[in-house]
Design an enzyme around this catalytic site. Structure first.
Site, PDB file in Angstrom:
ATOM      1  N   CYS A  77       5.660   8.854  -0.629  1.00 16.19           N
ATOM      2  CA  CYS A  77       5.800   8.200   0.719  1.00 16.19           C
ATOM      3  C   CYS A  77       7.096   8.472   1.297  1.00 16.19           C
ATOM      4  O   CYS A  77       7.503   9.558   1.802  1.00 16.19           O
ATOM      5  CB  CYS A  77       5.359   6.735   0.678  1.00 16.19           C
ATOM      6  N   HIS A 178      -0.147   7.233  -0.795  1.00 17.53           N
ATOM      7  CA  HIS A 178       0.344   6.471  -1.919  1.00 17.53           C
ATOM      8  C   HIS A 178      -0.434   6.756  -3.115  1.00 17.53           C
ATOM      9  O   HIS A 178      -1.689   6.103  -3.088  1.00 17.53           O
ATOM     10  CB  HIS A 178       0.284   4.849  -1.489  1.00 17.53           C
ATOM     11  N   GLU A 180      -0.485   5.501  -6.004  1.00 16.44           N
ATOM     12  CA  GLU A 180      -0.705   4.333  -6.740  1.00 16.44           C
ATOM     13  C   GLU A 180      -1.830   3.318  -6.002  1.00 16.44           C
ATOM     14  O   GLU A 180      -2.322   2.531  -6.730  1.00 16.44           O
ATOM     15  CB  GLU A 180       0.504   3.270  -7.074  1.00 16.44           C
TER      16      GLU A 180
END
Length: 196
Positions: A77, A178, A180
């Site tokens: 990011c 992202h 995650e």
């Protein structure tokens, strides 16, 4: 294998760490130069603005250290944007490890800034970081600034215009989305980095 997360003050650090734990890796969170230098893999996460992000790295004395690393490094990011040369966000000089600019999305009909949500990630060339990436795979993005496509682009997305979703140069890699928060696709690409 030792993996460290650079503690540069990003608010996504906990979720990136948890994503790594799900892959069986307990990454140390650190701003200690010796620990970062000794790690097998280094991840630079980040959420927020380029100016404060670079200011924090300078304050911690990590700018030259990050520039000197020879092991695989992954920016996530904002961390990806900080690997680049310069960001329009606050007219910020970044780490300069990947010779790419970072530009603000241009608002247009159907193009609201920030870009938020799921978007297709399209491989532009073969690379171990993209192993197993399918033609219709999507990742989750939240950003107002993006890296245009260029020699550094491994995979791109499109939001009013093409932009870099995954970049690389030498041992430095970046993911704009992202991982995650990108379900199986994010986990797969994170695992590819860990396996590289």
């Amino acid at each position: 294998m030792s993996v460290v997360l650079v503690d540069a003050g990003g608010t996504n650090i906990g979720s990136v760490r948890y994503a790594l734990q799900r892959l069986g890796v307990d990454a140390a969170l650190t701003s200690d130069a010796a620990t970062i230098r000794a790690a097998d893999k280094v991840i630079l996460p980040g959420v927020g603005a380029a100016g404060p992000g670079m200011a924090r790295l300078r304050e911690l004395g990590l700018v030259e250290l990050l520039r000197s690393l020879t092991q695989p490094v992954l920016g996530v990011c904002l961390g990806m944007q900080l690997l680049c040369a310069h960001s329009e966000e606050g007219d910020t000089e970044c780490l300069g490890l990947i010779p790419a600019p970072v530009r603000r999305f241009v608002e247009a009909p159907g193009v609201r800034v920030p870009h938020m949500g799921w978007n297709r990630v399209v491989a532009r060339r073969e690379h171990p970081l993209l192993a197993g990436l399918g033609e219709d795979d999507q990742a989750y993005f939240v950003h107002s600034y993006a890296v245009p496509t260029g020699d550094w682009t491994l995979a791109s997305s499109d939001y009013g215009q093409p932009f870099s979703a995954v970049i690389a140069r030498d041992n430095f890699h970046g993911m704009q989305f992202h991982p995650e928060r990108s379900a199986a696709v994010g986990a797969k690409l994170l695992k590819n980095f860990l396996d590289s």
